[in-house]
Design a protein around this motif. Structure first.
Motif, PDB file in Angstrom:
ATOM      1  N   ASP A  14     -76.403 -33.334  18.519  1.00 35.49           N
ATOM      2  CA  ASP A  14     -77.713 -33.412  17.887  1.00 35.49           C
ATOM      3  C   ASP A  14     -78.819 -33.404  18.943  1.00 35.49           C
ATOM      4  OD1 ASP A  14     -79.466 -33.726  15.610  1.00 35.49           O
ATOM      5  OD2 ASP A  14     -79.764 -35.800  16.285  1.00 35.49           O
ATOM      6  N   THR A  15     -78.651 -34.182  19.988  1.00 37.77           N
ATOM      7  CA  THR A  15     -79.645 -34.236  21.066  1.00 37.77           C
ATOM      8  C   THR A  15     -79.763 -32.875  21.742  1.00 37.77           C
ATOM      9  OG1 THR A  15     -79.244 -36.586  21.451  1.00 37.77           O
ATOM     10  CG2 THR A  15     -80.228 -35.351  23.252  1.00 37.77           C
ATOM     11  N   ARG A  16     -78.636 -32.259  22.038  1.00 35.81           N
ATOM     12  CA  ARG A  16     -78.660 -30.946  22.693  1.00 35.81           C
ATOM     13  C   ARG A  16     -79.314 -29.890  21.804  1.00 35.81           C
ATOM     14  NH1 ARG A  16     -73.455 -32.329  23.960  1.00 35.81           N
ATOM     15  NH2 ARG A  16     -72.585 -30.520  22.920  1.00 35.81           N
ATOM     16  N   HIS A  17     -79.086 -29.966  20.480  1.00 35.44           N
ATOM     17  CA  HIS A  17     -79.720 -29.016  19.555  1.00 35.44           C
ATOM     18  C   HIS A  17     -81.238 -29.204  19.531  1.00 35.44           C
ATOM     19  CE1 HIS A  17     -76.089 -27.178  18.102  1.00 35.44           C
ATOM     20  NE2 HIS A  17     -75.587 -28.330  17.704  1.00 35.44           N
ATOM     21  N   GLN A  18     -81.688 -30.446  19.579  1.00 35.48           N
ATOM     22  CA  GLN A  18     -83.130 -30.712  19.612  1.00 35.48           C
ATOM     23  C   GLN A  18     -83.759 -30.147  20.892  1.00 35.48           C
ATOM     24  OE1 GLN A  18     -84.268 -34.802  18.754  1.00 35.48           O
ATOM     25  NE2 GLN A  18     -82.452 -35.037  17.482  1.00 35.48           N
ATOM     26  N   VAL A  19     -83.094 -30.346  22.009  1.00 31.00           N
ATOM     27  CA  VAL A  19     -83.599 -29.819  23.281  1.00 31.00           C
ATOM     28  C   VAL A  19     -83.592 -28.295  23.249  1.00 31.00           C
ATOM     29  CG1 VAL A  19     -83.169 -29.674  25.770  1.00 31.00           C
ATOM     30  CG2 VAL A  19     -82.931 -31.875  24.584  1.00 31.00           C
ATOM     31  N   GLN A  20     -82.532 -27.716  22.716  1.00 27.70           N
ATOM     32  CA  GLN A  20     -82.450 -26.255  22.625  1.00 27.70           C
ATOM     33  C   GLN A  20     -83.587 -25.706  21.771  1.00 27.70           C
ATOM     34  OE1 GLN A  20     -80.000 -24.149  24.268  1.00 27.70           O
ATOM     35  NE2 GLN A  20     -81.726 -22.830  23.780  1.00 27.70           N
ATOM     36  N   ALA A  21     -83.908 -26.391  20.690  1.00 24.79           N
ATOM     37  CA  ALA A  21     -85.011 -25.955  19.829  1.00 24.79           C
ATOM     38  C   ALA A  21     -86.339 -25.991  20.586  1.00 24.79           C
ATOM     39  CB  ALA A  21     -85.085 -26.828  18.574  1.00 24.79           C
ATOM     40  N   LEU A  22     -86.564 -27.042  21.356  1.00 26.31           N
ATOM     41  CA  LEU A  22     -87.793 -27.127  22.164  1.00 26.31           C
ATOM     42  C   LEU A  22     -87.840 -26.011  23.209  1.00 26.31           C
ATOM     43  CD1 LEU A  22     -88.075 -30.992  22.698  1.00 26.31           C
ATOM     44  CD2 LEU A  22     -89.648 -29.546  21.387  1.00 26.31           C
ATOM     45  N   LEU A  23     -86.704 -25.712  23.817  1.00 23.66           N
ATOM     46  CA  LEU A  23     -86.643 -24.618  24.796  1.00 23.66           C
ATOM     47  C   LEU A  23     -86.943 -23.276  24.129  1.00 23.66           C
ATOM     48  CD1 LEU A  23     -83.511 -25.561  26.942  1.00 23.66           C
ATOM     49  CD2 LEU A  23     -85.874 -25.427  27.744  1.00 23.66           C
ATOM     50  N   ASN A  24     -86.355 -23.061  22.961  1.00 22.51           N
ATOM     51  CA  ASN A  24     -86.559 -21.799  22.250  1.00 22.51           C
ATOM     52  C   ASN A  24     -88.021 -21.595  21.878  1.00 22.51           C
ATOM     53  OD1 ASN A  24     -83.830 -21.308  22.486  1.00 22.51           O
ATOM     54  ND2 ASN A  24     -83.344 -21.894  20.383  1.00 22.51           N
ATOM     55  N   GLN A  25     -88.722 -22.708  21.623  1.00 18.14           N
ATOM     56  CA  GLN A  25     -90.141 -22.645  21.256  1.00 18.14           C
ATOM     57  C   GLN A  25     -91.047 -22.749  22.492  1.00 18.14           C
ATOM     58  OE1 GLN A  25     -90.570 -25.998  18.615  1.00 18.14           O
ATOM     59  NE2 GLN A  25     -88.983 -25.254  17.242  1.00 18.14           N
ATOM     60  N   ASN A  26     -90.434 -22.807  23.680  1.00 20.21           N
ATOM     61  CA  ASN A  26     -91.174 -22.989  24.938  1.00 20.21           C
ATOM     62  C   ASN A  26     -92.089 -24.218  24.887  1.00 20.21           C
ATOM     63  OD1 ASN A  26     -90.102 -20.763  26.359  1.00 20.21           O
ATOM     64  ND2 ASN A  26     -91.441 -19.396  25.205  1.00 20.21           N
ATOM     65  N   ARG A  27     -91.565 -25.320  24.323  1.00 20.60           N
ATOM     66  CA  ARG A  27     -92.358 -26.540  24.174  1.00 20.60           C
ATOM     67  C   ARG A  27     -91.841 -27.709  24.991  1.00 20.60           C
ATOM     68  NH1 ARG A  27     -91.977 -28.440  18.870  1.00 20.60           N
ATOM     69  NH2 ARG A  27     -93.352 -30.090  19.571  1.00 20.60           N
ATOM     70  N   GLU A 162     -84.935 -25.209  35.155  1.00 20.37           N
ATOM     71  CA  GLU A 162     -83.941 -24.137  35.194  1.00 20.37           C
ATOM     72  C   GLU A 162     -84.292 -23.035  34.197  1.00 20.37           C
ATOM     73  OE1 GLU A 162     -79.706 -24.386  33.494  1.00 20.37           O
ATOM     74  OE2 GLU A 162     -79.445 -24.786  35.637  1.00 20.37           O
ATOM     75  N   HIS A 163     -84.791 -23.435  33.042  1.00 21.78           N
ATOM     76  CA  HIS A 163     -85.114 -22.469  31.973  1.00 21.78           C
ATOM     77  C   HIS A 163     -86.358 -21.639  32.319  1.00 21.78           C
ATOM     78  CE1 HIS A 163     -85.511 -20.895  27.910  1.00 21.78           C
ATOM     79  NE2 HIS A 163     -86.768 -21.329  27.897  1.00 21.78           N
ATOM     80  N   SER A 164     -87.415 -22.305  32.763  1.00 23.93           N
ATOM     81  CA  SER A 164     -88.688 -21.595  32.980  1.00 23.93           C
ATOM     82  C   SER A 164     -88.901 -21.173  34.430  1.00 23.93           C
ATOM     83  CB  SER A 164     -89.860 -22.487  32.555  1.00 23.93           C
ATOM     84  OG  SER A 164     -90.030 -23.572  33.467  1.00 23.93           O
ATOM     85  N   GLY A 165     -88.272 -21.914  35.360  1.00 22.91           N
ATOM     86  CA  GLY A 165     -88.474 -21.641  36.777  1.00 22.91           C
ATOM     87  C   GLY A 165     -89.817 -22.106  37.293  1.00 22.91           C
ATOM     88  N   THR A 166     -90.533 -22.891  36.490  1.00 27.10           N
ATOM     89  CA  THR A 166     -91.879 -23.343  36.863  1.00 27.10           C
ATOM     90  C   THR A 166     -91.924 -24.857  36.945  1.00 27.10           C
ATOM     91  OG1 THR A 166     -92.784 -21.450  35.660  1.00 27.10           O
ATOM     92  CG2 THR A 166     -94.308 -23.234  36.216  1.00 27.10           C
TER      93      THR A 166
END
Length: 169
Positions: A14-27, A162-166
């Motif tokens: 559940d936690t990983r899915h929430q983080v993945q959703a934030l990553l997908n939305q660039n939030r 790691e995802h954004s590199g920024t």
């Protein structure tokens, strides 16, 4: 797009899915910046030493002295090293003396103070507890009651980096 969540492998689906959703939305970066708007001002090894020594003096007065504290560009977060505590034993005269060093990954020179504090507390705890066991984490939360939240947020930051590199700070 599914990002690598290697820093969150021990957390629930559940936690990983929430983080993945934030990553997908660039939030994810925005969430972290809102929670931690400012970077600390500990920029050099001398200031870092005094910061860590202050924590030690407050919480671990009877622990072994710290001989060196520094930012280390050779520590690689990828190899799970945010910080490192080393104890070097040497024979001096007829006695065995230990020198304790704490090294913090250079990338944490520019981060929120809470992240630096979590790493410093973690490495200081190794002065008393060598293993990552219940006693170790109890000592960490004694020194920093929000230790587990800060550790989680550092993991979120590493995931975002790691995802954004920024860098955020």
């Amino acid at each position: 797009m599914t990002a690598s969540l290697k820093y969150l492998a021990a957390y629930s689906d559940d936690t990983r899915h929430q983080v993945q959703a934030l990553l997908n939305q660039n939030r994810l970066g925005d969430v972290l910046k809102k929670r931690y708007p400012n970077a600390h001002d500990v920029r050099n090894d001398r200031t870092l030493y005094h910061y860590v020594q202050g924590l030690k003096d407050e919480f671990l007065r009877n622990a072994a002295p710290i001989d060196k504290v520094l930012f280390d560009s050779k520590l690689h977060v990828i190899n799970n090293a945010l910080g490192l505590h080393t104890s070097i034993s040497r024979v001096q005269g007829g006695k065995l003396k230990a020198k304790h060093e704490i090294r913090v990954a250079t990338m944490f020179r520019e981060c929120p103070l809470e992240f630096l504090r979590m790493i410093a507390v973690h490495e200081l705890a190794h002065l008393k507890e060598k293993n990552h066991d219940k006693a170790f984490y109890k000592l960490c939360t004694y020194m920093e009651p929000h230790y587990h939240q800060y550790e989680f947020d550092v993991r979120l930051y590493l995931t975002e980096l790691e995802h954004s590199g920024t860098k955020l700070w």
